[in-house]
Motif scaffolding. Structure first.
Motif, PDB file in Angstrom:
ATOM      1  N   ARG A 387     -14.984  58.201 -36.222  1.00  0.00           N
ATOM      2  CA  ARG A 387     -14.674  57.623 -34.915  1.00  0.00           C
ATOM      3  C   ARG A 387     -15.763  58.048 -33.943  1.00  0.00           C
ATOM      4  NH1 ARG A 387      -9.085  59.370 -32.761  1.00  0.00           N
ATOM      5  NH2 ARG A 387     -10.246  61.224 -32.089  1.00  0.00           N
ATOM      6  N   ASP A 391     -16.510  53.240 -29.421  1.00  0.00           N
ATOM      7  CA  ASP A 391     -15.818  52.291 -30.294  1.00  0.00           C
ATOM      8  C   ASP A 391     -14.681  51.629 -29.515  1.00  0.00           C
ATOM      9  OD1 ASP A 391     -17.458  53.022 -32.342  1.00  0.00           O
ATOM     10  OD2 ASP A 391     -15.915  54.005 -33.558  1.00  0.00           O
ATOM     11  N   TYR A 408     -11.007  47.956 -35.485  1.00  0.00           N
ATOM     12  CA  TYR A 408     -11.920  48.905 -34.839  1.00  0.00           C
ATOM     13  C   TYR A 408     -13.347  48.366 -34.927  1.00  0.00           C
ATOM     14  CZ  TYR A 408      -7.875  51.945 -35.273  1.00  0.00           C
ATOM     15  OH  TYR A 408      -6.607  52.468 -35.190  1.00  0.00           O
ATOM     16  N   GLY A 410     -17.546  48.949 -33.548  1.00  0.00           N
ATOM     17  CA  GLY A 410     -18.523  49.848 -32.959  1.00  0.00           C
ATOM     18  C   GLY A 410     -19.099  49.273 -31.675  1.00  0.00           C
ATOM     19  N   ARG A 416     -15.423  48.071 -38.048  1.00  0.00           N
ATOM     20  CA  ARG A 416     -15.400  49.344 -38.777  1.00  0.00           C
ATOM     21  C   ARG A 416     -14.143  49.479 -39.631  1.00  0.00           C
ATOM     22  NH1 ARG A 416     -19.026  52.818 -36.912  1.00  0.00           N
ATOM     23  NH2 ARG A 416     -17.792  54.711 -37.244  1.00  0.00           N
TER      24      ARG A 416
END
Length: 486
Positions: A387, A391, A408, A410, A416
């Motif tokens: 993490r 993000d 998620y 970036g 991600r």
């Protein structure tokens, strides 16, 4: 059995109780208008009240009645979940002060095996400084009585008192002298204030009678019987407490008991999910005009609750219409740019707030998209991806859906990973999205691999009785469908 019912679910639950052959007592004026039934004014075997956050109800009273109510309440819908209350009002418990705050102390209570945790099971309570004669400090052993309990999903603690009370249907006894009358009718209050002399009864030394509102319509013999029961309860409770070393701050920690000294009442907390709220709409509709999503809207906020009452008073709702999510969201929220909490319920009754997210889109079909900017450090749960600061987590919620995905990304927008949470049907209220997590989840990694996780946690929760079998099977079915779809 009989029960007293109050709050936003009262009409629906009154219909359910009457339909099951039970009695409802001390009914409110609206309930009396809506039902062609006789409602006695009598002490209830149990009381059912809507929680302060309107998410569910608490039922407290006679243990057998509470058990029957638990079955009736959880039968409302697939996503109605129940938890035993380890601290029902009236319970006398021992504990240790673990922290002192501005107005009182936090007490770690010995609740015994109420939740199946063995004799060393504990719960927290709050003891106001003014409710005990002695100064309380961290580490003090105390013996207290529960005045008001709290649902497990709220951030409140049960409120405690260092003095004792007994009874509570038509009349209760509390420390003091004279008589107290808790009714608003002055003439009735004067009549009740002299009732002890009329009945030729006197509370035990150091106790006073407190007449409750239902006493106004009770007959003399009924009042006498209730007072006799309250006196017997007070004497028994007083003797037990004296034998065990008194109440309030105890002289010695060796006096602390691991199980309650007295538990005159049982209790259960029931949280209603979205499907259950709509099932309660159907129940309520048998008694009075009810708009689609009546309980769902009322559960959202006090303002929304008042809006429902106005809408139903002005026009006849169409029972077959769809839930007007767009109209409700336009009136009460959420709207684009608002902050929305993600309130993640757990099958054991706890509620975890995953943080606040910013609403980026709201659709009339119940879809709501929110984003959170992440801080750096650690990895994303299950995805094993670092993490990084900057993000963005984009969560796609949809009212009534049994799952929701969080993707998620970036800083550069690259995906991600995606984590799909399986849960009870999502409800998007004005300031929070609510559901109960059902443990099993599905993930999609950046290489396209799909992984299903936490089936073991769901099995454990099912075995522990936290997730009923039909709900557990629904969760597995949803997870399987997601595996195939991803």
């Amino acid at each position: 059995m009989n029960a007293r019912v109050r709050g936003i679910y009262a009409t629906a639950l009154t219909e359910a109780l009457l339909d099951a052959g039970h009695e409802v007592v001390d009914a409110s004026a609206p309930i009396r208008r809506r039902f062609d039934a006789e409602f006695e004014t009598a002490p209830p075997d149990a009381r059912v009240s809507t929680t302060a956050d309107r998410q569910g109800v608490g039922a407290h009273g006679d243990p057998d009645t509470v058990g029957a109510l638990r079955a009736l309440l959880t039968d409302v819908g697939l996503d109605a979940l129940a938890w035993a209350d380890p601290t029902p009002p009236g319970t006398v418990l021992d504990g240790t002060v673990t922290e002192t705050l501005g107005g009182g102390g936090v007490v770690r209570l010995r609740v015994g095996d109420e939740r199946g945790g063995g004799d060393d099971a504990t719960a927290e309570g709050y003891l106001p400084y003014g409710s005990v004669e002695d100064r309380i400090e961290t580490g003090d052993p105390v013996r207290v009585q529960v005045r008001e309990s709290a649902a497990p999903w709220t951030d409140r603690r049960p409120e405690l008192d260092g003095s004792l009370r007994a009874g509570g249907g038509l009349v209760a006894l509390e420390p003091g002298s004279g008589t107290r009358v808790d009714v608003r009718n002055d003439e009735a209050a004067r009549e009740l204030s002299g009732m002890l002399d009329l009945l030729g009864l006197e509370p035990p030394e150091g106790w006073r009678a407190v007449w409750k509102p239902p006493a106004v319509d009770a007959g003399t013999e009924e009042l006498r019987a209730e007072l006799d029961r309250a006196v017997a309860a007070a004497e028994g409770l007083g003797d037990a407490v004296d034998t065990a070393g008194g109440a309030g701050v105890l002289d010695d920690s060796d006096l602390v008991r691991e199980v309650p000294l007295a538990r005159p009442n049982a209790g259960v907390w029931v949280w209603f999910g979205r499907e259950s709220r709509f099932a309660l709409d159907d129940r309520r509709r048998k008694a009075t005009a009810t708009m689609p999503g009546h309980h769902r809207v009322k559960a959202g906020s006090a303002d929304a609750s008042a809006g429902v009452d106005l809408a139903e008073a002005l026009c006849e709702p169409d029972a077959d219409a769809a839930f007007p999510f767009g109209v409700v969201a336009d009136a009460f929220g959420p709207a684009e740019g608002d902050a929305l909490r993600l309130e993640h319920g757990k099958p054991d009754g706890r509620l975890i707030t995953l943080g606040e997210a910013t609403v980026t889109a709201v659709g009339a079909d119940g879809s709501v998209t929110v984003e959170r900017e992440m801080t750096g450090g650690g990895t994303y749960d299950g995805l094993d991806v670092p993490r990084e600061a900057g993000d963005v987590a984009e969560t796609s919620l949809k009212e009534g859906r049994w799952w929701y995905p969080t993707t998620y990304r970036g800083r550069d927008g690259a995906v991600r990973g995606t984590y799909v949470n399986v849960c009870t049907p999502v409800e998007v209220f004005p300031d929070a999205a609510r559901y109960v997590d059902l443990h099993v989840d599905v993930m999609k990694h950046t290489d396209g691999t799909v992984e299903r996780v936490d089936d073991d946690e769901l099995r454990d929760a099912e075995a522990a009785g936290e997730v009923p079998e039909p709900l557990a099977e629904k969760a597995r079915t949803v997870a399987s469908a997601l595996e195939n779809a991803l």
